[in-house]
Design a protein around this motif. Structure first.
Motif, PDB file in Angstrom:
ATOM      1  N   ASP A  90       0.833  -1.202   0.000  1.00  0.00           N
ATOM      2  CA  ASP A  90       0.000   0.000   0.000  1.00  0.00           C
ATOM      3  C   ASP A  90       0.867   1.252   0.000  1.00  0.00           C
ATOM      4  OD1 ASP A  90      -2.802   1.198   0.432  1.00  0.00           O
ATOM      5  OD2 ASP A  90      -1.641   2.080   2.074  1.00  0.00           O
ATOM      6  N   ARG A  91       2.002   1.169   0.647  1.00  0.00           N
ATOM      7  CA  ARG A  91       2.900   2.326   0.715  1.00  0.00           C
ATOM      8  C   ARG A  91       3.476   2.674  -0.646  1.00  0.00           C
ATOM      9  NH1 ARG A  91       8.158   2.603   4.776  1.00  0.00           N
ATOM     10  NH2 ARG A  91       9.006   4.601   4.035  1.00  0.00           N
ATOM     11  N   ILE A  92       3.957   1.672  -1.372  1.00  0.00           N
ATOM     12  CA  ILE A  92       4.566   1.965  -2.671  1.00  0.00           C
ATOM     13  C   ILE A  92       3.511   2.300  -3.724  1.00  0.00           C
ATOM     14  CG2 ILE A  92       6.565   0.521  -2.152  1.00  0.00           C
ATOM     15  CD1 ILE A  92       5.375  -1.571  -4.080  1.00  0.00           C
ATOM     16  N   LEU A  93       2.316   1.686  -3.620  1.00  0.00           N
ATOM     17  CA  LEU A  93       1.283   1.974  -4.610  1.00  0.00           C
ATOM     18  C   LEU A  93       0.733   3.387  -4.479  1.00  0.00           C
ATOM     19  CD1 LEU A  93      -0.692  -1.409  -4.692  1.00  0.00           C
ATOM     20  CD2 LEU A  93       0.920  -0.530  -6.379  1.00  0.00           C
ATOM     21  N   HIS A  94       0.865   3.990  -3.301  1.00  0.00           N
ATOM     22  CA  HIS A  94       0.435   5.369  -3.096  1.00  0.00           C
ATOM     23  C   HIS A  94       1.604   6.345  -3.166  1.00  0.00           C
ATOM     24  CE1 HIS A  94      -3.155   3.286  -1.528  1.00  0.00           C
ATOM     25  NE2 HIS A  94      -3.805   4.406  -1.806  1.00  0.00           N
ATOM     26  N   ASP A  95       2.743   5.859  -3.617  1.00  0.00           N
ATOM     27  CA  ASP A  95       3.915   6.713  -3.768  1.00  0.00           C
ATOM     28  C   ASP A  95       4.003   7.173  -5.223  1.00  0.00           C
ATOM     29  OD1 ASP A  95       6.275   8.053  -3.569  1.00  0.00           O
ATOM     30  OD2 ASP A  95       7.515   6.298  -3.126  1.00  0.00           O
ATOM     31  N   ALA A  96       3.984   8.484  -5.439  1.00  0.00           N
ATOM     32  CA  ALA A  96       4.033   9.011  -6.810  1.00  0.00           C
ATOM     33  C   ALA A  96       5.351   8.666  -7.489  1.00  0.00           C
ATOM     34  CB  ALA A  96       3.837  10.531  -6.790  1.00  0.00           C
ATOM     35  N   GLU A  97       6.413   8.527  -6.705  1.00  0.00           N
ATOM     36  CA  GLU A  97       7.710   8.200  -7.287  1.00  0.00           C
ATOM     37  C   GLU A  97       7.716   6.794  -7.879  1.00  0.00           C
ATOM     38  OE1 GLU A  97      12.438   7.955  -5.916  1.00  0.00           O
ATOM     39  OE2 GLU A  97      10.938   8.900  -4.618  1.00  0.00           O
ATOM     40  N   PHE A  98       6.948   5.882  -7.277  1.00  0.00           N
ATOM     41  CA  PHE A  98       6.854   4.530  -7.819  1.00  0.00           C
ATOM     42  C   PHE A  98       6.244   4.547  -9.210  1.00  0.00           C
ATOM     43  CE2 PHE A  98       4.052   0.832  -8.471  1.00  0.00           C
ATOM     44  CZ  PHE A  98       4.999  -0.180  -8.498  1.00  0.00           C
ATOM     45  N   TRP A 294      18.830   0.190  -0.240  1.00  0.00           N
ATOM     46  CA  TRP A 294      20.218   0.396   0.151  1.00  0.00           C
ATOM     47  C   TRP A 294      20.518   1.823   0.594  1.00  0.00           C
ATOM     48  CZ3 TRP A 294      22.857  -3.861   0.892  1.00  0.00           C
ATOM     49  CH2 TRP A 294      22.451  -5.020   0.221  1.00  0.00           C
ATOM     50  N   ASN A 295      19.893   2.812  -0.036  1.00  0.00           N
ATOM     51  CA  ASN A 295      20.131   4.191   0.395  1.00  0.00           C
ATOM     52  C   ASN A 295      19.313   4.556   1.626  1.00  0.00           C
ATOM     53  OD1 ASN A 295      21.938   4.569  -1.679  1.00  0.00           O
ATOM     54  ND2 ASN A 295      20.488   5.585  -3.040  1.00  0.00           N
ATOM     55  N   LEU A 296      18.032   4.196   1.613  1.00  0.00           N
ATOM     56  CA  LEU A 296      17.162   4.507   2.751  1.00  0.00           C
ATOM     57  C   LEU A 296      17.149   3.403   3.796  1.00  0.00           C
ATOM     58  CD1 LEU A 296      14.134   6.070   0.819  1.00  0.00           C
ATOM     59  CD2 LEU A 296      16.110   7.233   1.834  1.00  0.00           C
ATOM     60  N   GLY A 297      17.490   2.178   3.395  1.00  0.00           N
ATOM     61  CA  GLY A 297      17.556   1.077   4.353  1.00  0.00           C
ATOM     62  C   GLY A 297      16.226   0.457   4.698  1.00  0.00           C
ATOM     63  N   HIS A 298      15.161   0.736   3.926  1.00  0.00           N
ATOM     64  CA  HIS A 298      13.840   0.164   4.194  1.00  0.00           C
ATOM     65  C   HIS A 298      13.683  -1.090   3.331  1.00  0.00           C
ATOM     66  CE1 HIS A 298      13.353   3.836   6.269  1.00  0.00           C
ATOM     67  NE2 HIS A 298      12.974   4.580   5.232  1.00  0.00           N
ATOM     68  N   LEU A 299      13.959  -2.251   3.907  1.00  0.00           N
ATOM     69  CA  LEU A 299      13.942  -3.482   3.130  1.00  0.00           C
ATOM     70  C   LEU A 299      12.534  -3.985   2.841  1.00  0.00           C
ATOM     71  CD1 LEU A 299      16.886  -5.483   4.767  1.00  0.00           C
ATOM     72  CD2 LEU A 299      16.908  -3.959   2.789  1.00  0.00           C
ATOM     73  N   GLY A 300      11.581  -3.671   3.700  1.00  0.00           N
ATOM     74  CA  GLY A 300      10.208  -4.109   3.467  1.00  0.00           C
ATOM     75  C   GLY A 300       9.619  -3.533   2.189  1.00  0.00           C
ATOM     76  N   PRO A 301       9.607  -2.195   2.027  1.00  0.00           N
ATOM     77  CA  PRO A 301       9.115  -1.634   0.762  1.00  0.00           C
ATOM     78  C   PRO A 301       9.946  -2.060  -0.441  1.00  0.00           C
ATOM     79  CG  PRO A 301       9.153   0.040   2.482  1.00  0.00           C
ATOM     80  CD  PRO A 301       9.858  -1.155   3.024  1.00  0.00           C
ATOM     81  N   ALA A 302      11.259  -2.232  -0.256  1.00  0.00           N
ATOM     82  CA  ALA A 302      12.095  -2.687  -1.371  1.00  0.00           C
ATOM     83  C   ALA A 302      11.679  -4.078  -1.829  1.00  0.00           C
ATOM     84  CB  ALA A 302      13.569  -2.684  -0.962  1.00  0.00           C
TER      85      ALA A 302
END
Length: 332
Positions: A90-98, A294-302
């Protein structure tokens, strides 16, 4: 009265009641069972290494990535997982950058795949004729494919440099002005597409060439007798014969475009390369995943991005399969 002396190594029948025949029978039965077992088990033993390697380096990482995608995991504390369910998706699907990365990946894929396959088809058609030093030309065409992506991207980064780049020097020499290739929304995609085209055209050329050489010469002779020109033979004989190969190269090129990473990462390098430009103008899904993991360190969204890429690939593969089925049906 003459007597006969038994010769050396002569066969002496076993005494009555001997167990030789039952022993031989049991030995033959054991060998027969061993042979049947070997006949049934050998094929599985031959393919077992592939499945072991695939399970260790393919299936397990895929399942584990899916498990991570359902948790909140940070690079600094991988042993601490918090269940979030579909929260990462849900986080990445609501991210405009994605969606920017999805659009960039699709556009770069189209801009690189279509010219690449058309040029490869034309080069294969030329190489299919009898040429002097044909092996030399085929080797030259395949050379870019043997070049590493890092080397190719670094060289083309120098070519497309805004300050002192070879391409800008050539454009300035002919009076076409100065272009900042990496910072433009379309020029950056063109630059990356050029790198992809340069690297993979030779590979697809040899695939098309191998398919062309498998086309029966009788078809060309019949077309020539009917008065067909070379261009007509190419359209009416070569292209229909290459339909399965063309569909295969489309699928492979599509998968490759979904995995574009080195080219956009090294176009500018540094922080800008890791984020796909100052406005994410050439950020692909692989770069987006890299930035999250790797830059932000959030492995779950990655991990969720990785599974989203898999879902997109399956959708594209399904579209290609339906298109190929439609082409085969219409050709009958």
């Amino acid at each position: 009265m003459a007597t006969s002396t038994p010769t050396r190594d002569a066969y002496t029948p076993p005494p009555r009641g001997s167990q030789r025949e039952p022993v031989n029978a049991r030995r033959q039965t054991w060998r027969s069972r061993l042979w049947r077992f070997d006949d049934k088990a050998s094929p599985y033993a031959y393919i077992a290494p592939f499945f072991l390697v695939f399970g260790a380096f393919g299936l397990y990482p895929l399942i584990y990535t899916g498990w991570i995608a359902l948790h909140r995991v940070e690079m600094t504390g991988m042993d601490q997982m918090e269940w979030v369910g579909w929260g990462n998706f849900d986080r990445i699907l609501h991210d405009a950058e994605f969606w920017t990365a999805v659009t960039n990946t699709f556009l770069i894929g189209v801009m690189s795949t279509v010219p690449q396959l058309l040029v490869a088809l034309g080069l294969a058609h030329l190489l299919n004729y009898k040429l002097r030093a044909s092996t030399f030309w085929r080797t030259i065409i395949l050379t870019p494919y043997a070049t590493s992506v890092a080397s190719a991207a670094l060289v083309f980064a120098l070519v497309f440099r805004a300050d002192g780049g070879l391409l800008n020097w050539a454009l300035h020499f002919v009076g076409l002005g100065h272009t900042n290739w990496a910072n433009g929304a379309w020029t950056s995609k063109i630059a990356i597409s050029v790198i992809v085209i340069w690297r993979w055209t030779g590979y697809n050329t040899l695939i098309y060439l191998a398919a062309m050489q498998a086309v029966p010469t009788d078809l060309y002779e019949a077309a020539s007798l009917d008065g067909a020109s070379r261009w007509q033979q190419f359209r009416k004989v070569t292209i229909p014969s290459l339909r399965p190969t063309i569909l295969f190269t489309i699928v492979i090129s599509t998968i490759g475009s979904m995995q574009l990473f080195g080219e956009p990462l090294l176009l500018e390098g540094g922080t800008l390369g890791a984020t796909g430009g100052n406005e994410n103008q050439y950020e692909t899904l692989s770069v987006y995943l890299y930035n999250y993991g790797w830059n932000l360190g959030h492995l779950g969204p990655a991990a969720a991005v990785a599974w989203a890429m898999l879902a997109l690939l399956l959708i594209i593969a399904g579209i290609n399969w339906l298109f190929g089925r439609f082409v085969r049906t219409s050709a009958v």
